[in-house]
Design a protein around this motif. Structure first.
Motif, PDB file in Angstrom:
ATOM      1  N   GLU A 396      43.137  -1.644  76.644  1.00  0.00           N
ATOM      2  CA  GLU A 396      44.053  -0.916  77.535  1.00  0.00           C
ATOM      3  C   GLU A 396      45.199  -1.793  78.033  1.00  0.00           C
ATOM      4  O   GLU A 396      46.153  -1.293  78.627  1.00  0.00           O
ATOM      5  N   THR A 419      46.328   3.794  77.034  1.00  0.00           N
ATOM      6  CA  THR A 419      45.001   4.152  77.541  1.00  0.00           C
ATOM      7  C   THR A 419      44.692   3.544  78.911  1.00  0.00           C
ATOM      8  O   THR A 419      43.592   3.733  79.433  1.00  0.00           O
ATOM      9  N   TYR A 420      45.646   2.817  79.487  1.00  0.00           N
ATOM     10  CA  TYR A 420      45.432   2.208  80.803  1.00  0.00           C
ATOM     11  C   TYR A 420      45.236   3.302  81.849  1.00  0.00           C
ATOM     12  O   TYR A 420      45.928   4.321  81.850  1.00  0.00           O
ATOM     13  N   SER A 421      44.271   3.086  82.769  1.00  0.00           N
ATOM     14  CA  SER A 421      43.990   4.072  83.807  1.00  0.00           C
ATOM     15  C   SER A 421      43.516   3.355  85.064  1.00  0.00           C
ATOM     16  O   SER A 421      43.409   2.111  85.098  1.00  0.00           O
ATOM     17  N   SER A 422      43.202   4.132  86.075  1.00  0.00           N
ATOM     18  CA  SER A 422      42.677   3.543  87.314  1.00  0.00           C
ATOM     19  C   SER A 422      41.340   2.848  87.068  1.00  0.00           C
ATOM     20  O   SER A 422      41.007   1.851  87.728  1.00  0.00           O
ATOM     21  N   GLU A 423      40.566   3.365  86.096  1.00  0.00           N
ATOM     22  CA  GLU A 423      39.304   2.713  85.742  1.00  0.00           C
ATOM     23  C   GLU A 423      39.550   1.319  85.157  1.00  0.00           C
ATOM     24  O   GLU A 423      38.746   0.397  85.356  1.00  0.00           O
ATOM     25  N   THR A 424      40.662   1.170  84.429  1.00  0.00           N
ATOM     26  CA  THR A 424      41.004  -0.140  83.880  1.00  0.00           C
ATOM     27  C   THR A 424      41.234  -1.139  85.010  1.00  0.00           C
ATOM     28  O   THR A 424      40.736  -2.274  84.978  1.00  0.00           O
TER      29      THR A 424
END
Length: 478
Positions: A396, A419-424
């Motif tokens: 990510e 694909t970077y997100s807050s989960e990352t």
């Protein structure tokens, strides 16, 4: 901690024991272990000894033969390279040798990030290859695959380069290392049985290190009296400066192998003056293992030319003989790296041939890789190379950089992938928790790009509390 509590451990009995253990391990245990776990090692080790003394014409013929085999394999079995050759309307048979490699495009880290599966050879079974990863000194994480047999060759060539520094299998070595892939995040004190009976390395983690840790390392070195030091360059500098500051004069090594970071000329002098032994600087990366090392004459870094081909591609803004470093792995079939741009600039060594008699080409210096330590208010220092591997497997993230502007704050600049997100972000913070402790803040900033330095290089860690040395430096090593 007072240095009066750290009386030198000096004993002829310890030296005799080290000598006896080294001989037994070198002549019995190490060969048996290599035969079991690295079945191709013995053959490759003999080849390495012979091939290092090839004449220039013999070496070039050897490289050309390996290159033709590699190119034909890549075109036939690797979708990425077949597409590239076809787009150029070029047949691999048209490339007769290394002088023709310039007709192929450069392979970048981004190419690997975006085309990883297409770079895998379809005819190599998963059981015959191993996955590895790197965070990269430029902060661009990569995952890659290596033939298991190629790992045997890497070990054989590394043992050859170690021998140039007087270090042979079985010799007891201290290791100031910062890669969490190799050492974990816990400080290693003493010698577990596997290290004592086989690897013979006293692992001392410098991923994050306090003054108390360094005092403990002094105690361990006094107890075991290792022959050599293998260290990240800046970790060796930090430890040498610590010993000088605390008037610790009895830590001595016969030879010192520095790697992973730029080593400046004045730093080389500090390390050698403190520890007594000569430095053998080394350059390499996880993707390719050892690329080049100094021999006993220190006339530059000899390239591992019997399994790699190195180009220095000229840059318009650099003097003749200087340019970006491109490396072709002539042996790894699982994921061939052809004209791979590591991210460093280099220059060729000039002058007469090396007195050692080896005709392996020589690099004079690596231009432009610098990694700082981060400094926490508690006094803890965090190694930049250690941090490169924290997020090396996170697809990510495209690129990352740590910038320390104050004693209690570091900015973590991230160039995200789609694909970077807050989960990352949550996962990044979780992985960094063992490093950043106490009254300290870590600010994550998403950015479109990370600008280069004036040298044309990326800096993975920038500690603005430390004044940076000049741009001229000696060869670096990974």
């Amino acid at each position: 901690m007072s240095t009066t509590a750290l009386l030198p451990f000096s004993s002829k009995a310890r030296d005799v024991l080290n000598h006896v253990e080294s001989r037994v391990i070198r002549n019995v245990i190490y060969p048996l272990w290599a035969c079991r776990d690295h079945p191709h090692y013995a053959k490759f080790r003999l080849q390495c000894e012979r091939q290092q003394f090839y004449s220039e014409s013999e070496l070039r013929d050897h490289q050309n033969r390996l290159l033709r085999q590699q190119l034909l394999h890549a075109y036939t079995n690797v979708p990425y390279y077949k597409a590239r050759f076809d787009a150029l309307q070029l047949s691999p048979l048209e490339i007769e040798g290394v002088d023709d490699l310039r007709h192929l495009p450069v392979l970048t880290k981004r190419d690997i990030q975006e085309n990883g599966q297409h770079l895998l050879a379809q005819n190599i079974p998963e059981s015959a290859r191993s996955r590895n990863r790197t965070g990269g000194s430029t902060g661009s994480p990569l995952q890659f695959w290596v033939d298991k047999a190629r790992f045997d060759l890497r070990r054989a060539s590394t043992d050859r380069h170690n021998a140039w520094a007087g270090v042979r299998p079985g010799d007891l070595c201290a290791q100031l290392w910062g890669a969490v892939l190799d050492t974990g995040t816990v400080q290693h004190i003493g010698m577990p049985w596997r290290q004592r009976l086989l690897y013979r390395q006293i692992a001392m983690n410098t991923a994050s290190v306090s003054e108390e840790d360094l005092f403990r390392y002094v105690c361990v070195l006094r107890r075991y009296r290792p022959k050599a030091l293998i260290a990240y360059a800046q970790s060796a500098v930090m430890f040498a400066e610590f010993c000088v500051a605390h008037n610790i004069r009895d830590i001595q090594f016969q030879s010192i192998i520095t790697t992973a970071e730029v080593l400046y000329d004045h730093q080389r002098a500090v390390i050698e003056d403190t520890f007594g032994g000569k430095i053998f600087n080394r350059y390499g990366c996880r993707e390719l293992s050892v690329i080049a090392s100094e021999c006993e004459h220190h006339t530059g870094l000899h390239i591992n030319g019997d399994s790699l081909f190195v180009e220095i591609d000229p840059r318009s803004n650099m003097p003749p003989g200087h340019g970006r470093l491109l490396v072709t792995d002539l042996m790894n079939r699982s994921m061939p790296l052809l004209r791979y741009e590591i991210g460093d600039d280099a220059s060729w060594a000039v002058g007469p041939p090396c007195p050692c008699g080896r005709h392996l080409p020589r690099i004079a210096r690596i231009e432009g890789r610098t990694t700082d330590f981060l400094q926490l208010p508690s006094g803890l220092k965090i190694s930049g190379p250690a941090l490169t591997l924290v997020h090396a497997d996170m697809a990510e993230i495209r690129q990352i950089q740590y910038v320390q502007e104050s004693e209690r704050n570091v900015k973590l600049r991230i160039v995200p992938n789609r694909t970077y997100s807050s989960e990352t972000k949550t996962e990044v913070l979780r992985r960094l928790q063992p490093y950043f402790k106490g009254d300290f803040t870590l600010d994550i900033q998403l950015v479109d790009r990370i600008d280069k330095e004036s040298s044309g290089k990326y800096r993975f860690v920038k500690n603005k509390l430390i004044s940076s040395p000049g741009e001229t430096h000696s060869g670096s090593a990974r």
